[in-house]
Write a protein that holds these residues in place. Structure first.
Motif, mmCIF file in Angstrom:
data_model
loop_
_atom_site.group_PDB
_atom_site.id
_atom_site.type_symbol
_atom_site.label_atom_id
_atom_site.label_comp_id
_atom_site.label_asym_id
_atom_site.label_seq_id
_atom_site.Cartn_x
_atom_site.Cartn_y
_atom_site.Cartn_z
ATOM 1 N N LEU A 3 -14.017 3.979 2.889
ATOM 2 C CA LEU A 3 -13.620 5.264 3.449
ATOM 3 C C LEU A 3 -14.666 5.684 4.481
ATOM 4 O O LEU A 3 -15.813 5.205 4.428
ATOM 5 C CB LEU A 3 -13.541 6.314 2.344
ATOM 6 N N ASP A 48 -10.260 3.032 0.764
ATOM 7 C CA ASP A 48 -8.853 3.420 0.860
ATOM 8 C C ASP A 48 -8.018 2.433 0.035
ATOM 9 O O ASP A 48 -8.574 1.574 -0.665
ATOM 10 C CB ASP A 48 -8.403 3.490 2.330
ATOM 11 N N ARG A 80 -13.836 8.232 -4.783
ATOM 12 C CA ARG A 80 -13.312 7.036 -4.100
ATOM 13 C C ARG A 80 -14.272 6.592 -3.011
ATOM 14 O O ARG A 80 -14.769 7.416 -2.247
ATOM 15 C CB ARG A 80 -11.953 7.330 -3.453
ATOM 16 N N GLU A 87 1.461 5.309 2.271
ATOM 17 C CA GLU A 87 0.121 4.725 2.117
ATOM 18 C C GLU A 87 -0.909 5.794 2.489
ATOM 19 O O GLU A 87 -1.905 5.992 1.778
ATOM 20 C CB GLU A 87 -0.045 3.504 3.034
ATOM 21 N N ARG A 131 -9.970 11.480 4.375
ATOM 22 C CA ARG A 131 -10.012 10.098 3.882
ATOM 23 C C ARG A 131 -9.270 9.138 4.831
ATOM 24 O O ARG A 131 -9.441 7.927 4.745
ATOM 25 C CB ARG A 131 -9.367 10.009 2.503
ATOM 26 N N ASN A 132 -8.416 9.709 5.688
ATOM 27 C CA ASN A 132 -7.702 8.870 6.663
ATOM 28 C C ASN A 132 -8.354 8.927 8.047
ATOM 29 O O ASN A 132 -7.719 8.560 9.044
ATOM 30 C CB ASN A 132 -6.233 9.301 6.758
ATOM 31 N N TYR A 179 0.839 -1.207 0.000
ATOM 32 C CA TYR A 179 0.000 0.000 0.000
ATOM 33 C C TYR A 179 0.878 1.263 0.000
ATOM 34 O O TYR A 179 0.491 2.301 -0.523
ATOM 35 C CB TYR A 179 -0.959 -0.003 1.196
ATOM 36 N N ASN A 183 -3.696 7.702 0.157
ATOM 37 C CA ASN A 183 -5.128 7.798 0.479
ATOM 38 C C ASN A 183 -5.620 9.235 0.327
ATOM 39 O O ASN A 183 -6.732 9.479 -0.140
ATOM 40 C CB ASN A 183 -5.387 7.365 1.931
#
Ligand code: SF4
Ligand code: SF4
Length: 537
Positions: free
Chosen positions: A529, A523, A520, A506, A389-390, A265, A510
């Protein structure tokens, strides 16, 4: 699968002073505390001495008939070649400042894993052979004779040192036990006592360009699979350059990142970053390894494996090298490359083609760390990022020993993390940055048979991870090293269950919003997500 006790058993550590003196304590090999020896065909391929079948639990190690002479000749030559080695043999005052700083001692309680005593295993022979007074006074002066049991003791304890250099930080004289371990391993090679988990990757790298022995066509296939996954997630097809001549930059990263979860990733993160920037960069299927197991083998092997990266940059006509998230690659680059293979005058000092920043700190090696490169991009507002997104990650950061203590890379990864994630928490101060604790698997000790000792050595790191898990709900440990990405997941499962491991890029991958990408829903691991759980059903 190796068997080892549960955490509640392993945590019962006996720190009491042993009844017998260390010189009278016999070395005990037990399942889980040693690594398997180098295989004869690997030693033969590498042209190393005394290839044979043997195992550390045997009484007879089948040493060559004149093994004492061989070892002492090498000892003499290393003392002559490395002034630092001679100084480290002479100047320890046994103050004990380093004694409780090694993760293997903290997690296991064996006094011979105190750095001061680990070095003494070698120093006692040095005194016995090279000091006239100590020759006469013997044990009273801390001297002893080189006997077969000493070789056995060296093998056990110098392959229970990850060369992490944490102990050296606390030594008032700057004694670097990692370098003492390197010297001891060179002595052991002379009589064919080494471990396969180091020599086989070194041999693979010599033959195919990477530790895993991946051949060029297979490397390219794996890249294509990862590009397929990126296309599925983002709707964008990435077509990276491979072995392309005339690109401005050659990118080199550890091969573990193309092969193993969770490194893949991170690899996808690099691909997304380069696509986002339209970077004039090529990958190489020959210099397809950033890591350098030569560092754990010998100076000759380290030099050779390092030279390959520069030879490939020259062959492809790149201006400079960008390096990925690796640990010991950076130690070799920063501490040894310039005097070993430098100066790389056919390359240029790295300049970011996106921001114009010139990285003068890399003027000697012509090689720039990706965390520095990305931090500079973020600082100049060149990345289109969506850190939300994280949001599934509450992350902390493990300073990998070599980038931290070997090159002082502390702030850039944190700066990147804080810009691509919204939830970041530090572990306690005496376990991070320069004082970071090793994962327990560096210097070639991430093998299956060594798991119990590695988990013991992983206790200080695991304990700090558990602390932020319990206090802040941390569920991700980010790092910038391929060995960490292999070693830390089982360590976390053992000492801090519920915490996963990721590379820095990674999380960058993301967060990056590619031009024209589709909405998206997952992830890079293809997990939904935040807020997208329903769309995935
Ligand atoms: S270098 Fe690391 S593993 Fe080796 S003795 Fe020092 S602290 Fe322990
Ligand atoms: S801190 Fe340095 S001088 Fe003190 S015991 Fe350790 S190696 Fe020797």
């Amino acid at each position: 699968m190796a068997k080892y006790p549960p955490p509640e058993e392993l945590i019962k550590i006996n720190y009491t002073t042993p009844v017998k003196s260390w010189m009278d304590t016999k070395t005990a090999f037990k399942p889980g505390n040693f690594s398997y020896p180098g295989k004869p065909d690997i030693l033969k391929y590498l042209g190393m001495p005394n290839p044979r079948e043997w195992t550390p639990t045997d009484d007879d190690w089948k040493l060559p008939p004149d093994w004492q002479r061989i070892v002492m000749e090498k000892f003499r030559s290393l003392l002559k070649k490395y002034r630092s080695f001679k100084i480290f043999m002479d100047i320890c005052v046994r103050c004990g400042a380093c004694a409780d700083k090694c993760h293997f001692f903290i997690g296991g309680g064996d006094p011979k894993n105190m750095p001061v005593l680990r070095a003494e295993l070698l120093r006692s022979i040095y005194r016995g052979e090279f000091s006239a007074a100590a020759k006469v006074l013997g044990k009273l002066a801390g001297a002893r004779k080189l006997e077969e049991d000493v070789i056995k003791e060296w093998f056990l304890y110098f392959y229970q040192c990850t060369e992490c250099r944490r102990c050296s930080l606390f030594c008032p004289y700057g004694i670097d036990t990692a370098e003492i371990t390197m010297m001891a391993r060179e002595l052991l090679h002379e009589v064919g006592c080494n471990i396969n988990w180091i020599l086989e990757p070194a041999a693979n790298c010599n033959r195919t360009g990477n530790h895993l022995g991946i051949q060029p066509h297979a490397y390219k296939d794996m890249m294509d699979f990862l590009c397929d996954d990126i296309e599925e997630i983002t709707g964008k097809r990435i077509r990276p350059n491979v072995n392309k001549k005339g690109c401005e930059i050659l990118f080199i990263t550890p091969s573990g990142d193309i092969f193993a979860d969770p490194g893949i990733y991170t690899y996808m993160g690099y691909l997304i970053l380069f696509e986002h920037l339209g970077l004039d960069v090529t990958w190489s299927t020959y210099a397809s390894e950033g890591g350098n197991f030569g560092l754990f083998t010998s100076d000759k092997m380290m030099k050779k494996l390092n030279a390959k990266m520069y030879a490939e940059a020259e062959r492809l006509g790149a201006k400079w090298i960008l390096g990925g998230e690796c640990g010991h690659m950076w130690r070799v680059i920063n501490q040894y490359m310039s005097t070993m293979n430098g100066p790389a005058d056919f390359l240029e000092t790295p300049v970011s083609p996106i921001t114009g920043t010139k990285f003068d700190a890399a003027a000697g090696t012509k090689m720039l760390h990706i965390a520095e490169f990305t931090a500079d991009l973020i600082k100049h507002g060149k990345l289109n990022l969506d850190p939300s997104r994280n949001d599934n990650f509450k992350t902390t950061f493990h300073d990998s020993c070599n980038p931290a203590r070997g090159m002082g890379l502390f702030e850039e990864p944190r700066y990147v993390l804080k810009n691509v994630c919204r939830y970041f928490y530090e572990m306690p101060e005496n376990t991070i940055r320069e004082q970071t604790f090793c994962c327990g698997g560096g210097a070639g000790l991430n093998n299956e048979e060594f798991t119990e000792t590695r988990l013991r050595g992983g206790l200080p790191r695991g304990n700090a991870v558990k602390y932020v898990r319990d206090r802040h709900g941390v569920n991700n440990l980010a790092c910038v090293c391929a060995i960490d990405r292999a070693t830390l997941p089982p360590l976390c499962d053992y000492w801090a269950p519920g915490v996963g491991v990721s590379g820095l890029h990674e999380l960058v991958g993301n967060a990056i919003i590619l031009d024209g990408e589709k909405k998206r829903t997952t992830d890079l691991r293809q997990n939904p997500l935040p807020g997208m759980e329903d769309e995935e059903e």
